[in-house]
Scaffold this motif. Sequence first.
Motif, mmCIF file in Angstrom:
data_model
loop_
_atom_site.group_PDB
_atom_site.id
_atom_site.type_symbol
_atom_site.label_atom_id
_atom_site.label_comp_id
_atom_site.label_asym_id
_atom_site.label_seq_id
_atom_site.Cartn_x
_atom_site.Cartn_y
_atom_site.Cartn_z
ATOM 1 N N ARG A 218 -17.817 -13.252 89.728
ATOM 2 C CA ARG A 218 -17.517 -14.296 88.740
ATOM 3 C C ARG A 218 -16.168 -14.951 89.038
ATOM 4 N NH1 ARG A 218 -19.242 -15.036 83.409
ATOM 5 N NH2 ARG A 218 -20.223 -12.961 83.424
ATOM 6 N N LEU A 219 -15.163 -14.126 89.331
ATOM 7 C CA LEU A 219 -13.838 -14.655 89.634
ATOM 8 C C LEU A 219 -13.887 -15.551 90.875
ATOM 9 C CD1 LEU A 219 -10.796 -14.707 89.044
ATOM 10 C CD2 LEU A 219 -10.573 -12.623 90.422
ATOM 11 N N SER A 220 -14.584 -15.112 91.897
ATOM 12 C CA SER A 220 -14.695 -15.901 93.123
ATOM 13 C C SER A 220 -15.379 -17.237 92.869
ATOM 14 C CB SER A 220 -15.467 -15.102 94.182
ATOM 15 O OG SER A 220 -15.626 -15.866 95.359
ATOM 16 N N ASP A 221 -16.439 -17.210 92.080
ATOM 17 C CA ASP A 221 -17.176 -18.445 91.788
ATOM 18 C C ASP A 221 -16.322 -19.431 90.997
ATOM 19 O OD1 ASP A 221 -19.419 -17.546 93.099
ATOM 20 O OD2 ASP A 221 -20.442 -16.848 91.278
ATOM 21 N N VAL A 222 -15.585 -18.919 90.004
ATOM 22 C CA VAL A 222 -14.793 -19.806 89.151
ATOM 23 C C VAL A 222 -13.616 -20.407 89.917
ATOM 24 C CG1 VAL A 222 -13.354 -19.901 87.085
ATOM 25 C CG2 VAL A 222 -15.494 -18.632 87.039
ATOM 26 N N LEU A 223 -13.047 -19.668 90.868
ATOM 27 C CA LEU A 223 -11.890 -20.163 91.623
ATOM 28 C C LEU A 223 -12.273 -21.117 92.750
ATOM 29 C CD1 LEU A 223 -9.706 -16.931 91.970
ATOM 30 C CD2 LEU A 223 -9.267 -18.901 90.498
ATOM 31 N N ARG A 224 -13.551 -21.168 93.104
ATOM 32 C CA ARG A 224 -13.968 -21.936 94.281
ATOM 33 C C ARG A 224 -13.522 -23.406 94.242
ATOM 34 N NH1 ARG A 224 -18.826 -20.377 94.432
ATOM 35 N NH2 ARG A 224 -18.367 -18.642 95.828
ATOM 36 N N PRO A 225 -13.629 -24.126 93.116
ATOM 37 C CA PRO A 225 -13.195 -25.535 93.129
ATOM 38 C C PRO A 225 -11.738 -25.716 93.522
ATOM 39 C CG PRO A 225 -14.526 -25.088 91.186
ATOM 40 C CD PRO A 225 -14.252 -23.764 91.829
ATOM 41 N N TRP A 226 -10.878 -24.809 93.086
ATOM 42 C CA TRP A 226 -9.456 -24.943 93.438
ATOM 43 C C TRP A 226 -9.197 -24.525 94.881
ATOM 44 C CZ3 TRP A 226 -10.718 -23.119 88.452
ATOM 45 C CH2 TRP A 226 -10.397 -24.013 87.429
ATOM 46 N N GLN A 227 -9.954 -23.573 95.370
ATOM 47 C CA GLN A 227 -9.806 -23.207 96.777
ATOM 48 C C GLN A 227 -10.231 -24.363 97.682
ATOM 49 O OE1 GLN A 227 -11.870 -19.150 96.245
ATOM 50 N NE2 GLN A 227 -10.318 -18.734 97.804
ATOM 51 N N GLU A 228 -11.238 -25.117 97.250
ATOM 52 C CA GLU A 228 -11.660 -26.282 98.027
ATOM 53 C C GLU A 228 -10.651 -27.420 97.903
ATOM 54 O OE1 GLU A 228 -15.506 -27.088 96.419
ATOM 55 O OE2 GLU A 228 -16.493 -25.471 97.542
ATOM 56 N N LYS A 229 -10.017 -27.537 96.735
ATOM 57 C CA LYS A 229 -9.017 -28.593 96.524
ATOM 58 C C LYS A 229 -7.735 -28.311 97.295
ATOM 59 C CE LYS A 229 -6.499 -30.986 92.822
ATOM 60 N NZ LYS A 229 -6.283 -31.095 91.347
ATOM 61 N N TYR A 230 -7.390 -27.019 97.439
ATOM 62 C CA TYR A 230 -6.161 -26.623 98.128
ATOM 63 C C TYR A 230 -6.525 -25.679 99.282
ATOM 64 C CZ TYR A 230 -3.912 -28.355 93.843
ATOM 65 O OH TYR A 230 -3.496 -29.136 92.784
ATOM 66 N N PRO A 231 -7.124 -26.212 100.337
ATOM 67 C CA PRO A 231 -7.615 -25.342 101.424
ATOM 68 C C PRO A 231 -6.514 -24.619 102.181
ATOM 69 C CG PRO A 231 -7.757 -27.650 102.063
ATOM 70 C CD PRO A 231 -7.407 -27.639 100.607
ATOM 71 N N GLY A 232 -5.277 -25.113 102.086
ATOM 72 C CA GLY A 232 -4.185 -24.477 102.815
ATOM 73 C C GLY A 232 -3.585 -23.275 102.115
ATOM 74 N N VAL A 233 -4.028 -22.987 100.898
ATOM 75 C CA VAL A 233 -3.470 -21.883 100.130
ATOM 76 C C VAL A 233 -4.239 -20.594 100.407
ATOM 77 C CG1 VAL A 233 -3.026 -20.980 97.812
ATOM 78 C CG2 VAL A 233 -2.648 -23.405 98.309
ATOM 79 N N THR A 234 -3.516 -19.566 100.779
ATOM 80 C CA THR A 234 -4.112 -18.241 100.969
ATOM 81 C C THR A 234 -4.209 -17.544 99.619
ATOM 82 O OG1 THR A 234 -3.191 -18.063 103.199
ATOM 83 C CG2 THR A 234 -3.884 -16.020 102.125
#
Length: 295
Positions: A218-234
Amino acid sequence: MRLPVLVGIDGSERAAAAADRAAWEAVLRGVPLRLLHASPRLPGAVVPDSALDRLRDIGAQLLQRTVADLVGRHPDLRVESVQADDAPAVALVAAARDAGLLVAGMRGTGGFEGLAVGSVALLAAAAAPCPVVLVPHRPGTFAEGGPAAHSGSLVVLGFDAHRPVGEAADFAFSAADTHAARLHVVQAWAFPAESVSSRILVVTEEDRASWEDQEVLRLSDVLRPWQEKYPGVTVAGDLMLLHPAEALLNASRSADLLVVGRRADPRAAEGRLGPVAHAVLHHARCPVAVVPHGG
């Protein structure tokens, strides 16, 4: 024009640390820095005009020295200065309506030794319409240099995938991206209600692993939009079987910034914060960002 970074100064060391942090934020964001000093008039007090003028002169001199110091260390920084006659907390909250970020010291010149967070900082965090970063006496590496010099920096975000706060997530991802920092997303969780019923005496390892796997997904799914918006963030997600405040304080021991959300509430004008935000402000050793949201 992008909104400036606002910082309150009062001559204290903590306010100076906040100004340093605010200057770096303004430089990295490419926006002006706005310094505010408040010299409030005491209600009902009869004060000679000469004394009021003297107080304003002292405030103006403090602003001039601070501007000169910050511009000397950040030649490209655009700095504005403002004086107000309102109480510091009232002046900061009012000025924050035209700011993209408010930075303040955890404590100013008032209070007593051992006090973790002053009344001005609490009210600003509870009532400001923009994100607020409260800076302790030792602000961490973010205020000491640019992102290239501190690529090992860490931002911690308190998050709940069941009730996600987009404003806080976006602020944390953006901060990590701006400062070339790693992002540690912390979610406190508990066993499902049915697991603690009188009919279940023991939680098996299999059940715990299954529930935890569900929370991780659930956490991974919810965070996915921001990970795509900020691809350079680890990004690293972490589930902790703890009270939210305890989980965040444990995770933030080596952090440069801790980010929490705060529901925008009319009662905030009275200086109220939720229990988690209140706890981390009083016990965190790193700067804390309180991000308002409407959810």
